[in-house]
Design a protein around this motif. Structure first.
Motif, PDB file in Angstrom:
ATOM      1  N   THR A   1       0.496   2.647  -9.804  1.00  0.00           N
ATOM      2  CA  THR A   1       0.469   4.100  -9.630  1.00  0.00           C
ATOM      3  C   THR A   1      -0.246   4.542  -8.355  1.00  0.00           C
ATOM      4  O   THR A   1      -0.198   5.720  -7.996  1.00  0.00           O
ATOM      5  N   ASP A   2      -0.902   3.614  -7.660  1.00  0.00           N
ATOM      6  CA  ASP A   2      -1.634   3.992  -6.458  1.00  0.00           C
ATOM      7  C   ASP A   2      -0.866   3.692  -5.168  1.00  0.00           C
ATOM      8  O   ASP A   2      -1.407   3.856  -4.066  1.00  0.00           O
TER       9      ASP A   2
ATOM     10  N   LYS B   1       1.401   4.662  -2.291  1.00  0.00           N
ATOM     11  CA  LYS B   1       1.804   5.941  -1.703  1.00  0.00           C
ATOM     12  C   LYS B   1       3.262   5.840  -1.244  1.00  0.00           C
ATOM     13  O   LYS B   1       3.603   4.997  -0.413  1.00  0.00           O
TER      14      LYS B   1
ATOM     15  N   ASP C   1       0.823  -1.207   0.000  1.00  0.00           N
ATOM     16  CA  ASP C   1       0.000   0.000   0.000  1.00  0.00           C
ATOM     17  C   ASP C   1       0.858   1.259   0.000  1.00  0.00           C
ATOM     18  O   ASP C   1       0.472   2.287  -0.562  1.00  0.00           O
TER      19      ASP C   1
END
Length: 315
Positions: A237-238, A240, A214
């Motif tokens: 791309t997600d 963090k 994540d």
């Protein structure tokens, strides 16, 4: 030939390169400004700020690039002592390996101010100016926790073993995450030595072995940008990604939503403060008000980019 004679011969032969002024004015003080490695943009900025403050203070500056070698940085200190510099401002590559050379400087009566990175076990250092890297690591981890209130799986890319900031940032991250390990699981943790290319390959290995996390917490921006490249190659791309140093390139990535955040530790303010302390003592024996000056880092995100020291350098 003894060690000091060897050093003088080496300086004459150019074996140890110091970017020193060609002529030292007799009425003008000279200080050594030494950083671990000008291959890192962070230290280029730091040395530039040391240079600017030395000029503002009206002193000569001998510049030293440690080239990521404790041996090289040690030799530069010893060469500067032969040149009879009046003070030393140094970010030591390693908390232990630079101790003997710095102790030699202190014994020679040359005031030493460490900056960004401390050195262990040496009495008599005039002052240390840096960021509170433990608090910086805590802030970085806390920003990730705030972004994932329901928990997360994450990678942690650590800095160079033996470097003070790496040790302290790692401690700060674990201070926050260890008590929350049931919700926030570090599924991959490895050093990438503060280097972008190494972070790229380390992250690729972590993704191959563990799948997509994540979030990725990185001990500096170069590693964060390397991790970003590895994730982008897999179209993750997600994820963090958090960095540390607030480099201009990282600030652009934060602005554009590619990095979730970066920790600002105000290296320009550190550098200028260290030079001011060193010069005041060299000129007038003025003792610093505090022997330990620690700035409190903050996390820079899209909402507070205006707080970044180097925002004006972004394009």
């Amino acid at each position: 030939m003894n060690r000091r004679e060897f050093l003088m011969t080496s300086v004459a032969a150019g074996a140890m390169v110091l970017a020193a002024p060609s002529v030292f004015a007799e009425d003008k003080l000279t200080i050594l400004g030494s950083v671990p490695n000008l291959g890192f943009p962070f230290f280029v900025h730091m040395l530039n700020e040391i240079k600017a403050e030395a000029q503002a203070q009206g002193v000569n500056l001998t510049e030293s690039d440690g080239q990521n070698s404790a041996t090289k940085q040690t030799a530069d200190i010893e060469a500067a002592l032969v040149q009879k510099v009046n003070a030393i401002v140094i970010s030591p590559l390693d908390v232990n390996a630079l101790a003997p050379a710095i102790e030699e400087a202190v014994k020679a009566g040359v005031p030493v101010v460490t900056i960004d990175r401390r050195v262990d076990g040496v009495q008599g250092i005039l002052a240390h100016v840096g960021a509170d890297n433990v608090k910086g690591g805590e802030a970085e981890a806390s920003a990730m926790v705030a972004a994932f209130p329901n928990g997360a799986k994450l990678f942690h890319l650590q800095g160079q073993p033996g470097a003070g900031p790496a040790i302290d940032r790692n401690k700060g991250v674990h201070n926050v995450l260890d008590p929350l390990k049931d919700k926030y699981q570090i599924i991959f943790e490895q050093t990438a030595n503060f280097a972008r290319a190494e972070a790229l390959s380390v992250t690729e290995a972590g993704l191959a072995a563990n799948g997509k996390p994540d979030a990725i917490i990185c001990a500096n921006d170069d590693m964060a940008l390397g991790a970003l490249e590895a994730c982008a190659a897999r179209n993750f791309t997600d994820v963090k990604i958090y960095g540390f140093d607030a480099l201009p390139e990282a600030l652009v990535a934060v602005r554009d939503g590619k990095l979730a955040g970066t920790v600002e530790q105000f290296p320009g303010q550190q550098s200028r403060t260290a030079v001011q302390i060193a010069v005041a003592y060299a000129k007038n024996k003025t003792e610093p008000k505090e022997k330990l000056v620690l700035l409190t880092p903050i996390v820079i995100g899209k909402d507070n980019l205006d707080k970044a020291e180097r925002l004006s350098e972004t394009k």
